[in-house]
Design a protein around this motif. Structure first.
Motif, PDB file in Angstrom:
ATOM      1  N   THR A  52      -8.878   6.566  -0.079  1.00  0.00           N
ATOM      2  CA  THR A  52      -9.494   7.471   0.890  1.00  0.00           C
ATOM      3  C   THR A  52      -8.578   8.670   1.109  1.00  0.00           C
ATOM      4  O   THR A  52      -7.377   8.610   0.819  1.00  0.00           O
ATOM      5  N   LEU A  53      -9.183   9.742   1.618  1.00  0.00           N
ATOM      6  CA  LEU A  53      -8.412  10.930   1.997  1.00  0.00           C
ATOM      7  C   LEU A  53      -8.661  11.191   3.473  1.00  0.00           C
ATOM      8  O   LEU A  53      -9.807  11.331   3.905  1.00  0.00           O
ATOM      9  N   ILE A  54      -7.584  11.240   4.261  1.00  0.00           N
ATOM     10  CA  ILE A  54      -7.691  11.532   5.689  1.00  0.00           C
ATOM     11  C   ILE A  54      -7.150  12.937   5.878  1.00  0.00           C
ATOM     12  O   ILE A  54      -5.950  13.185   5.706  1.00  0.00           O
ATOM     13  N   ALA A  55      -8.023  13.873   6.172  1.00  0.00           N
ATOM     14  CA  ALA A  55      -7.602  15.276   6.134  1.00  0.00           C
ATOM     15  C   ALA A  55      -8.453  16.134   7.035  1.00  0.00           C
ATOM     16  O   ALA A  55      -9.425  15.680   7.630  1.00  0.00           O
ATOM     17  N   SER A  56      -8.093  17.399   7.071  1.00  0.00           N
ATOM     18  CA  SER A  56      -8.882  18.397   7.776  1.00  0.00           C
ATOM     19  C   SER A  56      -9.717  19.172   6.768  1.00  0.00           C
ATOM     20  O   SER A  56      -9.478  19.104   5.562  1.00  0.00           O
ATOM     21  N   ASP A  57     -10.664  19.922   7.276  1.00  0.00           N
ATOM     22  CA  ASP A  57     -11.487  20.760   6.414  1.00  0.00           C
ATOM     23  C   ASP A  57     -10.821  22.129   6.320  1.00  0.00           C
ATOM     24  O   ASP A  57     -11.044  23.004   7.155  1.00  0.00           O
ATOM     25  N   PHE A  58     -10.004  22.309   5.289  1.00  0.00           N
ATOM     26  CA  PHE A  58      -9.215  23.536   5.165  1.00  0.00           C
ATOM     27  C   PHE A  58     -10.074  24.775   4.918  1.00  0.00           C
ATOM     28  O   PHE A  58      -9.726  25.875   5.340  1.00  0.00           O
ATOM     29  N   VAL A  59     -11.178  24.598   4.201  1.00  0.00           N
ATOM     30  CA  VAL A  59     -12.069  25.747   3.952  1.00  0.00           C
ATOM     31  C   VAL A  59     -12.636  26.231   5.287  1.00  0.00           C
ATOM     32  O   VAL A  59     -12.650  27.435   5.580  1.00  0.00           O
ATOM     33  N   ALA A  60     -13.055  25.290   6.098  1.00  0.00           N
ATOM     34  CA  ALA A  60     -13.600  25.650   7.410  1.00  0.00           C
ATOM     35  C   ALA A  60     -12.551  26.348   8.263  1.00  0.00           C
ATOM     36  O   ALA A  60     -12.860  27.297   8.998  1.00  0.00           O
ATOM     37  N   GLU A  61     -11.293  25.901   8.161  1.00  0.00           N
ATOM     38  CA  GLU A  61     -10.221  26.546   8.925  1.00  0.00           C
ATOM     39  C   GLU A  61     -10.087  28.023   8.522  1.00  0.00           C
ATOM     40  O   GLU A  61     -10.002  28.913   9.383  1.00  0.00           O
ATOM     41  N   ASP A  83      -4.918   2.479  10.040  1.00  0.00           N
ATOM     42  CA  ASP A  83      -6.217   1.851  10.218  1.00  0.00           C
ATOM     43  C   ASP A  83      -6.873   1.644   8.843  1.00  0.00           C
ATOM     44  O   ASP A  83      -7.390   0.563   8.526  1.00  0.00           O
ATOM     45  N   ALA A  84      -6.821   2.707   8.015  1.00  0.00           N
ATOM     46  CA  ALA A  84      -7.396   2.607   6.666  1.00  0.00           C
ATOM     47  C   ALA A  84      -6.640   1.582   5.834  1.00  0.00           C
ATOM     48  O   ALA A  84      -7.254   0.747   5.143  1.00  0.00           O
ATOM     49  N   VAL A  85      -5.305   1.591   5.919  1.00  0.00           N
ATOM     50  CA  VAL A  85      -4.503   0.625   5.154  1.00  0.00           C
ATOM     51  C   VAL A  85      -4.858  -0.802   5.566  1.00  0.00           C
ATOM     52  O   VAL A  85      -5.064  -1.685   4.723  1.00  0.00           O
ATOM     53  N   ALA A  86      -4.961  -1.019   6.878  1.00  0.00           N
ATOM     54  CA  ALA A  86      -5.274  -2.376   7.365  1.00  0.00           C
ATOM     55  C   ALA A  86      -6.623  -2.844   6.838  1.00  0.00           C
ATOM     56  O   ALA A  86      -6.783  -3.994   6.400  1.00  0.00           O
ATOM     57  N   LYS A  87      -7.589  -1.947   6.871  1.00  0.00           N
ATOM     58  CA  LYS A  87      -8.924  -2.319   6.372  1.00  0.00           C
ATOM     59  C   LYS A  87      -8.866  -2.630   4.879  1.00  0.00           C
ATOM     60  O   LYS A  87      -9.454  -3.615   4.421  1.00  0.00           O
ATOM     61  N   LEU A  88      -8.178  -1.791   4.142  1.00  0.00           N
ATOM     62  CA  LEU A  88      -8.094  -2.011   2.696  1.00  0.00           C
ATOM     63  C   LEU A  88      -7.411  -3.339   2.385  1.00  0.00           C
ATOM     64  O   LEU A  88      -7.868  -4.096   1.525  1.00  0.00           O
ATOM     65  N   LEU A  89      -6.328  -3.638   3.116  1.00  0.00           N
ATOM     66  CA  LEU A  89      -5.613  -4.896   2.849  1.00  0.00           C
ATOM     67  C   LEU A  89      -6.422  -6.110   3.298  1.00  0.00           C
ATOM     68  O   LEU A  89      -6.219  -7.217   2.815  1.00  0.00           O
ATOM     69  N   ALA A  90      -7.378  -5.857   4.205  1.00  0.00           N
ATOM     70  CA  ALA A  90      -8.257  -6.959   4.648  1.00  0.00           C
ATOM     71  C   ALA A  90      -9.492  -7.056   3.751  1.00  0.00           C
ATOM     72  O   ALA A  90     -10.406  -7.827   4.022  1.00  0.00           O
ATOM     73  N   GLY A  91      -9.559  -6.203   2.726  1.00  0.00           N
ATOM     74  CA  GLY A  91     -10.691  -6.259   1.795  1.00  0.00           C
ATOM     75  C   GLY A  91     -11.913  -5.513   2.265  1.00  0.00           C
ATOM     76  O   GLY A  91     -12.991  -5.641   1.695  1.00  0.00           O
ATOM     77  N   GLU A  92     -11.744  -4.700   3.328  1.00  0.00           N
ATOM     78  CA  GLU A  92     -12.892  -3.928   3.819  1.00  0.00           C
ATOM     79  C   GLU A  92     -12.970  -2.590   3.093  1.00  0.00           C
ATOM     80  O   GLU A  92     -11.987  -2.117   2.531  1.00  0.00           O
ATOM     81  N   ALA A 135       0.870  -1.186   0.000  1.00  0.00           N
ATOM     82  CA  ALA A 135       0.000   0.000   0.000  1.00  0.00           C
ATOM     83  C   ALA A 135       0.899   1.226   0.000  1.00  0.00           C
ATOM     84  O   ALA A 135       2.071   1.146   0.381  1.00  0.00           O
ATOM     85  N   ILE A 136       0.299   2.341  -0.427  1.00  0.00           N
ATOM     86  CA  ILE A 136       1.056   3.599  -0.442  1.00  0.00           C
ATOM     87  C   ILE A 136       0.278   4.647   0.343  1.00  0.00           C
ATOM     88  O   ILE A 136      -0.942   4.791   0.174  1.00  0.00           O
ATOM     89  N   VAL A 137       0.983   5.355   1.211  1.00  0.00           N
ATOM     90  CA  VAL A 137       0.413   6.516   1.896  1.00  0.00           C
ATOM     91  C   VAL A 137       1.065   7.732   1.245  1.00  0.00           C
ATOM     92  O   VAL A 137       2.286   7.827   1.157  1.00  0.00           O
ATOM     93  N   LEU A 138       0.216   8.643   0.773  1.00  0.00           N
ATOM     94  CA  LEU A 138       0.721   9.800   0.017  1.00  0.00           C
ATOM     95  C   LEU A 138       0.171  11.087   0.603  1.00  0.00           C
ATOM     96  O   LEU A 138      -1.036  11.239   0.761  1.00  0.00           O
ATOM     97  N   ALA A 139       1.076  12.021   0.922  1.00  0.00           N
ATOM     98  CA  ALA A 139       0.691  13.391   1.289  1.00  0.00           C
ATOM     99  C   ALA A 139       1.050  14.261   0.082  1.00  0.00           C
ATOM    100  O   ALA A 139       2.201  14.655  -0.077  1.00  0.00           O
ATOM    101  N   PRO A 140       0.095  14.532  -0.786  1.00  0.00           N
ATOM    102  CA  PRO A 140       0.440  15.182  -2.054  1.00  0.00           C
ATOM    103  C   PRO A 140       0.693  16.682  -1.920  1.00  0.00           C
ATOM    104  O   PRO A 140      -0.155  17.414  -1.404  1.00  0.00           O
ATOM    105  N   VAL A 141       1.826  17.142  -2.422  1.00  0.00           N
ATOM    106  CA  VAL A 141       2.190  18.558  -2.250  1.00  0.00           C
ATOM    107  C   VAL A 141       1.199  19.485  -2.935  1.00  0.00           C
ATOM    108  O   VAL A 141       0.836  20.516  -2.373  1.00  0.00           O
ATOM    109  N   VAL A 142       0.776  19.138  -4.132  1.00  0.00           N
ATOM    110  CA  VAL A 142      -0.204  19.960  -4.862  1.00  0.00           C
ATOM    111  C   VAL A 142      -1.392  19.091  -5.249  1.00  0.00           C
ATOM    112  O   VAL A 142      -1.349  17.868  -5.113  1.00  0.00           O
ATOM    113  N   GLU A 143      -2.444  19.741  -5.757  1.00  0.00           N
ATOM    114  CA  GLU A 143      -3.659  18.987  -6.052  1.00  0.00           C
ATOM    115  C   GLU A 143      -3.628  18.258  -7.393  1.00  0.00           C
ATOM    116  O   GLU A 143      -4.209  17.187  -7.533  1.00  0.00           O
TER     117      GLU A 143
END
Ligand code: AHR
Length: 347
Positions: free
Chosen positions: A161-170, A312-321, A119-127
Motif C-alpha cells: 500500500t501507499l500512504i500519501a498525500s495527493d501531491f497533484v492536488a497540492e 495500522d497497515a503493517v498490523a493488518k498485513l501481518l494479520a493476513g488482512e 515488514a518494511i516501511v519505505l519512504a522512497p526518495v525517487v519514483e
C-alpha cells in the motif's frame, strides 16, 4: 465516528522560518516499549494527523523503516511520527536514514531483508529504480508499506500500500490561490523539489494545470532546490540575479525552500510577502511563523504524521488482512482558525 480517510487538502492563507538534523546511515534499533492496551475498533481521526485502528499484534515485531533523510521540517516530523508510534506499539524498529540517496535506501532494504524483518516501511526518495529490491523483499515474504512518496513499478504487487498525500492536488491548490491573489497576472519563479521525486513531479504538474487557464500567469524560471532551505536560498539568489525585480511570485514545492527564498529576497532588498508573493507546500510551524511575520503568503498542507496509519497497515498485513492500495489523508485549515490551530500544531 469520523471517516477513516480524510481526503482534502489545506490551503492556509495568511498575510503576513529550523529543527535539529538527525542522521544514521546504518540501520539502528529503537528501544522496545510496552504496547498500550489495544482495542480492535476503528479509531477517530485526530485533528492533527492520520488514523490508527489500534489493531493488536505488533509488540515485539521487527520492522524496518527506510527514511529518505532529514532534509526538511516536514521530513523530521514524519520520522518522529513513525518512531513515536513504533515505541507506543512496542515495535522493534530498525531505522535507516538514507541521507537523500536512493543507493543508501536500497542497501538498507537489503540489510532489513538479511535481518529477516517482518515488514518494511519505505519512504522512497525517487519514483523509479525500485523493482529489483522490491522483488527481493517479496521473494523473502516481507510486505512493503510505502509512506509519503510513491514508486513507478510495472508490477504493483511489489508493494502492499501507499500512504500519501495527493501531491497533484497540492500543486493545483497553490496555483489557484496564487492566480486569485495575482488577479491572473504574474511572473513566477518555481523552486522544485528533488529531481525524480513524486512530490516534485506531481506538484509541478498540478501547479501547471492550475495556472493553465490564466495566460498571464507565467513560470519564468524553474529549478530544483532539493527540498532544502539552503538550496532554496541558493537557487533563489540565482533567480534574483537573472530576473531581478521582474519576479512577482515564488512557488516553492515545500516550506523549507520557500523559507530559504525569503532569506534571499530579503538579502536582495526585496520584501517577501509584499513585493514578491510567496506560496509553498507543507504547512509546518515555521511556515505559520513566516505567515504571521508577513513574509510568506500561503502554504498548502501535506500531513507528515503517517506513523499511526503506517503501523495500522503493517498490523493488518501481518494479520493476513487486505489494505487499500492507496490511502490518502489530509485536512483543510483556513485563516479563520490559523492562530488557534497554530497552538496545537505537532509539526
Ligand atoms: O515527500 C514530501 C516532501 O518531502 C515534503 O513536502 C518536503 O518538505 C519533504 O522533504
Amino acid at each position: 465516528m469520523r471517516p477513516l480517510i480524510v481526503a482534502c487538502l489545506l490551503l492556509a492563507v495568511a498575510l503576513v522560518s529550523g529543527c535539529p538534523q538527525q542522521s544514521a546511515q546504518t540501520p539502528s534499533t529503537t528501544p522496545s516499549a510496552q504496547a498500550p492496551p489495544v482495542k480492535a475498533e476503528p479509531a477517530k481521526a485526530p485533528s492533527s494527523g492520520p488514523t490508527s485502528t489500534l489493531i493488536p499484534g505488533l509488540e515485539g515485531r521487527t520492522i524496518g523503516f527506510s527514511q529518505i533523510g532529514a532534509e526538511s521540517d516536514w521530513r523530521r516530523a514524519e520520522t518522529k511520527s513513525i518512531k513515536d508510534e513504533a515505541a507506543k506499539l512496542g515495535v522493534d524498529l530498525k531505522f535507516a536514514d538514507a541521507q537523500q540517496k536512493q543507493q543508501n535506501q536500497i542497501q538498507a532494504l537489503r540489510s532489513f531483508i538479511a535481518q529477516k524483518v517482518e515488514a518494511i516501511v519505505l519512504a522512497p526518495v525517487v519514483e523509479t529504480g525500485w523493482e529489483p529490491v522490491l522483488r527481493e523483499a517479496r521473494d523473502a515474504g516481507i510486505p512493503v508499506v510505502l509512506v509519503d512518496r510513491g514508486v513507478k513499478v510495472t508490477d504493483e504487487s511489489l508493494y502492499a500500500t501507499l500512504i500519501a498525500s495527493d501531491f497533484v492536488a497540492e500543486g493545483r491548490m497553490a496555483a489557484e490561490w496564487l492566480a486569485k491573489k495575482m488577479k491572473g497576472q504574474a511572473n513566477i519563479v518555481e523552486l522544485q523539489g528533488t529531481p525524480g521525486a513524486a512530490p516534485a513531479i506531481d506538484r509541478k504538474q498540478g501547479f501547471e494545470e492550475g495556472i493553465a487557464q490564466f495566460p498571464g500567469m507565467k513560470i519564468t524560471k524553474s529549478q530544483s532546490g532539493d527540498f532544502t532551505r539552503a538550496k532554496g536560498k541558493e537557487v533563489m539568489e540565482a533567480f534574483i540575479k537573472a530576473e531581478g525585480k521582474s519576479i512577482q511570485a515564488v512557488y516553492a514545492h515545500n516550506d523549507d525552500m520557500a523559507l530559504g527564498a525569503i532569506q534571499a529576497l530579503e538579502a536582495a532588498g526585496m520584501k517577501p510577502g509584499q513585493d514578491v508573493i510567496v506560496v509553498s507546500v507543507d504547512a509546518v510551524k515555521a511556515a505559520f511563523e513566516a505567515m504571521i511575520a508577513g513574509q510568506l503568503n500561503a502554504t498548502v498542507e501535506c500531513n507528515p504524521l503517517l506513523g499511526p496509519a503506517a503501523f495500522d497497515a503493517v498490523a493488518k498485513l501481518l494479520a493476513g488482512e487486505s489494505v487499500p492500495k492507496k490511502i490518502v489523508q489530509d485536512q483543510l485549515f483556513d485563516q479563520s482558525t490559523a492562530a488557534a490551530d497554530m497552538k496545537t500544531r505537532q509539526y
